[in-house]
Design an enzyme around this catalytic site. Sequence first.
Site, mmCIF file in Angstrom:
data_model
loop_
_atom_site.group_PDB
_atom_site.id
_atom_site.type_symbol
_atom_site.label_atom_id
_atom_site.label_comp_id
_atom_site.label_asym_id
_atom_site.label_seq_id
_atom_site.Cartn_x
_atom_site.Cartn_y
_atom_site.Cartn_z
ATOM 1 N N HIS A 37 -8.212 0.228 -4.372
ATOM 2 C CA HIS A 37 -9.142 0.016 -3.261
ATOM 3 C C HIS A 37 -9.985 1.288 -3.098
ATOM 4 O O HIS A 37 -9.506 2.300 -2.586
ATOM 5 C CB HIS A 37 -8.321 -0.294 -1.989
ATOM 6 N N MET B 137 -12.461 3.527 -1.440
ATOM 7 C CA MET B 137 -13.180 3.835 -0.198
ATOM 8 C C MET B 137 -13.950 5.130 -0.454
ATOM 9 O O MET B 137 -13.632 6.196 0.086
ATOM 10 C CB MET B 137 -12.176 3.993 0.955
ATOM 11 N N GLY C 71 -2.980 -2.724 9.420
ATOM 12 C CA GLY C 71 -2.309 -3.100 10.673
ATOM 13 C C GLY C 71 -1.472 -4.365 10.585
ATOM 14 O O GLY C 71 -1.116 -4.951 11.614
ATOM 15 N N MET D 38 -11.164 -5.964 5.732
ATOM 16 C CA MET D 38 -10.494 -4.848 6.409
ATOM 17 C C MET D 38 -10.201 -5.263 7.852
ATOM 18 O O MET D 38 -11.107 -5.678 8.581
ATOM 19 C CB MET D 38 -11.390 -3.598 6.429
ATOM 20 N N GLY E 194 1.405 -1.318 4.362
ATOM 21 C CA GLY E 194 1.868 0.013 4.021
ATOM 22 C C GLY E 194 2.767 0.565 5.110
ATOM 23 O O GLY E 194 3.977 0.697 4.944
ATOM 24 N N MET F 3 -9.677 7.543 -1.306
ATOM 25 C CA MET F 3 -10.596 8.009 -0.250
ATOM 26 C C MET F 3 -11.223 9.334 -0.662
ATOM 27 O O MET F 3 -10.543 10.187 -1.254
ATOM 28 C CB MET F 3 -9.838 8.192 1.051
ATOM 29 N N ASP G 155 -4.952 3.279 -2.388
ATOM 30 C CA ASP G 155 -6.090 3.589 -1.522
ATOM 31 C C ASP G 155 -6.763 4.893 -1.924
ATOM 32 O O ASP G 155 -6.191 5.973 -1.775
ATOM 33 C CB ASP G 155 -5.609 3.678 -0.068
ATOM 34 N N GLY H 1 -1.376 2.978 9.180
ATOM 35 C CA GLY H 1 -0.679 3.003 10.465
ATOM 36 C C GLY H 1 -1.529 2.733 11.690
ATOM 37 O O GLY H 1 -1.133 3.081 12.804
ATOM 38 N N SER I 68 0.859 -1.189 0.000
ATOM 39 C CA SER I 68 0.000 0.000 0.000
ATOM 40 C C SER I 68 0.894 1.237 0.000
ATOM 41 O O SER I 68 1.764 1.399 0.858
ATOM 42 C CB SER I 68 -0.888 0.011 1.250
ATOM 43 N N HIS J 130 -1.042 -1.529 -3.988
ATOM 44 C CA HIS J 130 -2.391 -1.316 -3.472
ATOM 45 C C HIS J 130 -2.594 0.194 -3.361
ATOM 46 O O HIS J 130 -1.858 0.883 -2.645
ATOM 47 C CB HIS J 130 -2.474 -2.014 -2.107
ATOM 48 N N GLY K 200 -9.628 4.249 6.232
ATOM 49 C CA GLY K 200 -9.481 5.701 6.338
ATOM 50 C C GLY K 200 -8.048 6.154 6.551
ATOM 51 O O GLY K 200 -7.653 7.194 6.038
ATOM 52 N N ASP L 20 -6.372 -6.232 4.925
ATOM 53 C CA ASP L 20 -5.838 -4.877 4.800
ATOM 54 C C ASP L 20 -5.931 -4.104 6.113
ATOM 55 O O ASP L 20 -7.032 -3.848 6.610
ATOM 56 C CB ASP L 20 -6.655 -4.162 3.707
HETATM 57 C C1 DX5 Z 1 -6.624 1.895 5.252
HETATM 58 C C2 DX5 Z 1 -6.074 1.417 3.939
HETATM 59 C C3 DX5 Z 1 -4.919 0.486 4.007
HETATM 60 C C4 DX5 Z 1 -3.694 0.967 4.690
HETATM 61 C C5 DX5 Z 1 -2.826 -0.214 4.971
HETATM 62 O O1 DX5 Z 1 -7.843 2.509 5.055
HETATM 63 O O2 DX5 Z 1 -7.104 0.763 3.203
HETATM 64 O O3 DX5 Z 1 -4.599 -0.022 2.713
HETATM 65 O O4 DX5 Z 1 -2.930 1.877 4.009
HETATM 66 O O5 DX5 Z 1 -2.710 -0.332 6.291
HETATM 67 P P1 DX5 Z 1 -1.310 -0.148 7.059
HETATM 68 O O6 DX5 Z 1 -0.852 1.234 6.797
HETATM 69 O O7 DX5 Z 1 -1.685 -0.406 8.447
HETATM 70 O O8 DX5 Z 1 -0.378 -1.182 6.509
HETATM 71 ZN ZN ZN Z 2 -6.482 -0.357 1.396
#
Ligand code: DX5
Ligand code: ZN
Length: 241
Positions: free
Chosen positions: A76, A78, A189, A149, A209, A47, A45, A157, A18, A43, A154, A187
């Site tokens: 992805h 959102m 944590g 998820m 990510g 938003m 993201d 980290g 990500s 990946h 959103g 996806d």
């Molecule tokens: C959160 C995203 C994730 C995120 C990955 O809304 O969809 O793809 O960046 O999670 P971490 O940063 O925890 O690896």
């Molecule tokens: Zn994602």
Amino acid sequence: MKNNLRKILNPLPTIAVSLLDSDLANLATITRKLQKNKVKIFHLDIMDGHFVPNLTFGPPLIKSLRNHTKVFFNVHLMIENPQNYISDYINAGADLIVFHYESVKKRIISQIIGDIKKSKIFCGIAIKPATPIKVLFPFLNIIDLVLIMTVEPGFGGQKIIKSCISKISLLKNYKEANNLDFIISCDGGINEHNLKEILDLGCEIPVMGHAIFSSSDYVKKVKILQRLTNSLKFHKYTKNE
Ligand code: DX5
Ligand code: ZN
């Protein structure tokens, strides 16, 4: 149903990187370096500040990035009303579009899946932590991937929500019992400490990510995570023999 996405990404499991928490001003360099180091999936993201309380980027950035890398793009979404933007993401270079079950009216879900697949790209559905997997049962024979998820969508980290992990085995059992072939991805944590548990339960594409880009050397970190994933792949293989 045979899953062509599985064929393209073979062998699984593999990590998806990500880019959300990366240095977004240097995406061309970052993606090129990671491509050289055998990352198979980026990946992305998306938003909209409505479906989730954060804003990121959209089709123009993906289109520009497409000129710098051939790596598979998992987009992805959102966003609210994803059906209105599908063609923009396809034209920008998405290989797989994942939209949220919670972002659309149930009665148009099959139509959206059809529209995405008609364009010869792949389609997945994501579910938020509070959404049970059973809502996806009617669609599992026509989608290529489920994105579980493991944090509230959103932000990168966040800490993994442990209770979401049990959805992996529930989904895997349902998949095997019904002879289905969709891919299970997770996806949020995920890091080197919980990766093994997630893969052992049946996640085939862990998205990561923050664990990568919070490191002072993201290439080195990706290599460590890939090695860990590959060693588990080997372990699984010998176990099943
Ligand atoms: C959160 C995203 C994730 C995120 C990955 O809304 O969809 O793809 O960046 O999670 P971490 O940063 O925890 O690896
Ligand atoms: Zn994602």
